[in-house]
Enzyme design. Structure first.
Site, PDB file in Angstrom:
ATOM      1  N   SER A  58       0.868  -1.181   0.000  1.00 50.17           N
ATOM      2  CA  SER A  58       0.000   0.000   0.000  1.00 50.17           C
ATOM      3  C   SER A  58       0.899   1.224   0.000  1.00 50.17           C
ATOM      4  O   SER A  58       2.054   1.152   0.456  1.00 50.17           O
ATOM      5  CB  SER A  58      -0.868   0.010   1.255  1.00 50.17           C
ATOM      6  OG  SER A  58      -1.443   1.296   1.447  1.00 50.17           O
TER       7      SER A  58
ATOM      8  N   TYR B  13      -1.291  -1.555  10.757  1.00 47.68           N
ATOM      9  CA  TYR B  13      -1.438  -1.849   9.325  1.00 47.68           C
ATOM     10  C   TYR B  13      -0.250  -1.299   8.529  1.00 47.68           C
ATOM     11  O   TYR B  13       0.352  -2.014   7.717  1.00 47.68           O
ATOM     12  CB  TYR B  13      -2.761  -1.250   8.825  1.00 47.68           C
ATOM     13  CG  TYR B  13      -3.001  -1.429   7.351  1.00 47.68           C
ATOM     14  CD1 TYR B  13      -3.302  -2.690   6.830  1.00 47.68           C
ATOM     15  CD2 TYR B  13      -2.942  -0.356   6.468  1.00 47.68           C
ATOM     16  CE1 TYR B  13      -3.522  -2.864   5.467  1.00 47.68           C
ATOM     17  CE2 TYR B  13      -3.168  -0.519   5.111  1.00 47.68           C
ATOM     18  CZ  TYR B  13      -3.461  -1.772   4.619  1.00 47.68           C
ATOM     19  OH  TYR B  13      -3.681  -1.951   3.279  1.00 47.68           O
TER      20      TYR B  13
HETATM   21  N1  LIG Z   1      -8.777  -1.331  -0.231  1.00 43.88           N
HETATM   22  C1  LIG Z   1      -7.810  -0.475  -0.041  1.00 43.88           C
HETATM   23  O1  LIG Z   1      -8.048   0.720   0.208  1.00 43.88           O
HETATM   24  C2  LIG Z   1      -6.356  -0.910  -0.170  1.00 43.88           C
HETATM   25  C3  LIG Z   1      -5.388   0.085  -0.382  1.00 43.88           C
HETATM   26  C4  LIG Z   1      -4.060  -0.307  -0.490  1.00 43.88           C
HETATM   27  C5  LIG Z   1      -3.704  -1.645  -0.384  1.00 43.88           C
HETATM   28  N2  LIG Z   1      -4.674  -2.582  -0.166  1.00 43.88           N
HETATM   29  C6  LIG Z   1      -4.246  -3.997  -0.037  1.00 43.88           C
HETATM   30  O2  LIG Z   1      -4.855  -4.761  -1.035  1.00 43.88           O
HETATM   31  C7  LIG Z   1      -4.935  -6.115  -0.601  1.00 43.88           C
HETATM   32  C8  LIG Z   1      -6.330  -6.655  -0.919  1.00 43.88           C
HETATM   33  O3  LIG Z   1      -7.294  -5.937  -0.170  1.00 43.88           O
HETATM   34  P1  LIG Z   1      -8.715  -5.523  -0.750  1.00 43.88           P
HETATM   35  O4  LIG Z   1      -8.804  -4.052  -0.695  1.00 43.88           O
HETATM   36  O5  LIG Z   1      -8.991  -6.226  -2.020  1.00 43.88           O
HETATM   37  O6  LIG Z   1      -9.653  -6.065   0.455  1.00 43.88           O
HETATM   38  P2  LIG Z   1     -10.873  -7.125   0.487  1.00 43.88           P
HETATM   39  O7  LIG Z   1     -11.870  -6.797  -0.550  1.00 43.88           O
HETATM   40  O8  LIG Z   1     -11.287  -7.156   1.914  1.00 43.88           O
HETATM   41  O9  LIG Z   1     -10.133  -8.498   0.112  1.00 43.88           O
HETATM   42  C9  LIG Z   1      -9.211  -9.083   0.984  1.00 43.88           C
HETATM   43  C10 LIG Z   1      -8.936 -10.505   0.534  1.00 43.88           C
HETATM   44  O10 LIG Z   1      -7.974 -11.096   1.435  1.00 43.88           O
HETATM   45  C11 LIG Z   1      -8.477 -12.343   1.853  1.00 43.88           C
HETATM   46  N3  LIG Z   1      -7.969 -12.708   3.172  1.00 43.88           N
HETATM   47  C12 LIG Z   1      -8.113 -12.046   4.345  1.00 43.88           C
HETATM   48  N4  LIG Z   1      -7.533 -12.731   5.342  1.00 43.88           N
HETATM   49  C13 LIG Z   1      -7.013 -13.862   4.779  1.00 43.88           C
HETATM   50  C14 LIG Z   1      -6.305 -14.983   5.282  1.00 43.88           C
HETATM   51  N5  LIG Z   1      -5.993 -15.097   6.583  1.00 43.88           N
HETATM   52  N6  LIG Z   1      -5.931 -15.966   4.407  1.00 43.88           N
HETATM   53  C15 LIG Z   1      -6.234 -15.873   3.106  1.00 43.88           C
HETATM   54  N7  LIG Z   1      -6.900 -14.844   2.564  1.00 43.88           N
HETATM   55  C16 LIG Z   1      -7.288 -13.849   3.398  1.00 43.88           C
HETATM   56  C17 LIG Z   1      -9.993 -12.200   1.827  1.00 43.88           C
HETATM   57  O11 LIG Z   1     -10.594 -13.477   1.630  1.00 43.88           O
HETATM   58  P3  LIG Z   1     -11.233 -14.412   2.766  1.00 43.88           P
HETATM   59  O12 LIG Z   1     -11.890 -13.517   3.758  1.00 43.88           O
HETATM   60  O13 LIG Z   1     -12.172 -15.266   1.976  1.00 43.88           O
HETATM   61  O14 LIG Z   1     -10.070 -15.186   3.313  1.00 43.88           O
HETATM   62  C18 LIG Z   1     -10.163 -11.373   0.561  1.00 43.88           C
HETATM   63  O15 LIG Z   1     -10.169 -12.199  -0.564  1.00 43.88           O
HETATM   64  C19 LIG Z   1      -4.600  -6.115   0.889  1.00 43.88           C
HETATM   65  O16 LIG Z   1      -3.292  -6.601   1.087  1.00 43.88           O
HETATM   66  C20 LIG Z   1      -4.680  -4.657   1.259  1.00 43.88           C
HETATM   67  O17 LIG Z   1      -3.815  -4.323   2.320  1.00 43.88           O
HETATM   68  C21 LIG Z   1      -5.994  -2.239  -0.072  1.00 43.88           C
END
Ligand SMILES: NC(=O)c1ccc[n+]([C@@H]2O[C@H](COP(=O)([O-])OP(=O)(O)OC[C@H]3O[C@@H](n4cnc5c(N)ncnc54)[C@H](OP(=O)(O)O)[C@@H]3O)[C@@H](O)[C@H]2O)c1
Length: 265
Positions: free
Chosen positions: A143, A156
């Site tokens: 991020s 985080y």
């Molecule tokens: N959204 C933002 O604003 C943002 C900004 C910058 C970076 N990011 C990064 O992008 C990445 C994806 O996030 P997202 O925004 O797409 O969020 P999201 O929609 O909540 O998706 C998160 C994914 O991670 C999986 N997950 C969570 N805990 C897990 C575990 N213990 N084992 C395996 N899978 C797990 C969830 O699946 P299950 O619950 O089915 O396991 C889900 O598929 C993250 O690393 C986040 O830090 C997000």
């Protein structure tokens, strides 16, 4: 030259929602066989069916990335199923909103286990395979806050900075091996990320400042795999932030206070 992705195999963690799911769809649309890993198997089955309905190839695997043995066995299964491994996207991640002194140690530990150690286990399992092939691409979804921490997300930010350190080390270790390493640095992205914080930790928040779609991040990931580079900024202006921080942490702090996340409760 741009690389052709057709016939390659990608292993994607956190593929049941948000950026990981968008990445699965985007890669499958380019002819990549995708392994979809996350905890919610029902969702992975739905996404696999959708991809296969469009003529793609997908393998859903239930994995909690905070368990090293589960990560190892999932990567072994993908290798056995498809006979190769080309692209690994360490994307699974969770967040938490709260000042450092309001963040329970157990919550911080969970963030480290999933975001940082989950990436570590994925990398340490995949690297020998990619190295022995002499080709491959390892991507970490970190991020922008991994480059410059912001208020109320200390635990985080620490995990996201940790992923960048891990990626930098691997990049140096893998130089000349034919294996590329990238770190993806999205800004606030419209996904289920904040819903997961509300569901798991009972904290309702909203993102403020610039936002992008998961599809935009996925397209940036596809472009990076086709033409590898180390740092990926799906929201291009965010590239200026680490530069601004190096020049003036004070001005950078002002910008971030204006655009950082706010708590609703
Ligand atoms: N959204 C933002 O604003 C943002 C900004 C910058 C970076 N990011 C990064 O992008 C990445 C994806 O996030 P997202 O925004 O797409 O969020 P999201 O929609 O909540 O998706 C998160 C994914 O991670 C999986 N997950 C969570 N805990 C897990 C575990 N213990 N084992 C395996 N899978 C797990 C969830 O699946 P299950 O619950 O089915 O396991 C889900 O598929 C993250 O690393 C986040 O830090 C997000």
């Amino acid at each position: 030259v741009r690389r052709d992705l057709h016939g390659r195999v990608a292993f994607i963690t956190g593929a049941s929602a948000g950026i990981g799911a968008a990445c699965g769809r985007a890669l499958a649309a380019r002819g990549v066989r995708v392994v979809l890993a996350a905890r919610r198997l029902d969702r992975l089955h739905r996404l696999s069916a959708e991809i296969e309905h469009r003529g793609g190839r997908a393998l859903p695997l239930q994995v909690d990335v905070s368990h090293e043995d589960q990560v190892e066995s999932a990567i072994r299964t993908s290798l056995e199923t498809f006979g190769r491994l080309d692209i690994v996207v360490a994307n699974a991640g969770i967040g938490f909103i709260g000042a450092v002194h309001e963040t329970p140690g157990a919550v911080a530990r969970r963030l480290v286990d999933v975001n940082l150690l989950g990436s570590f286990y994925t990398a340490r399992t995949a690297v020998p395979i990619l190295k022995s092939q002499g080709t491959g691409h390892l991507l970490f979804v970190s991020s922008i806050v991994g480059h410059r921490g912001i208020q109320y997300t200390g635990a985080y930010c620490a995990t996201k900075a940790g992923q960048i350190g891990l990626a930098e080390a691997l990049r140096a270790e893998l130089a000349g091996s034919g294996v590329d390493v990238s770190v993806v640095l999205p800004v606030s992205t419209r996904t289920e990320f904040l819903d997961a914080i509300a569901r798991d930790f009972g904290r309702r928040v909203r993102g403020v400042g610039p936002q992008q779609t998961a599809e935009r991040v996925a397209e940036a990931i596809v472009a990076t795999i086709r033409r590898p580079r180390f740092e990926v900024y799906p929201y291009v202006p965010a590239r200026a932030l680490p530069l601004l921080n190096a020049l003036s942490p004070e001005i950078c702090g002002w910008v971030l206070r204006k655009f950082g996340r706010k708590r609703d409760d």
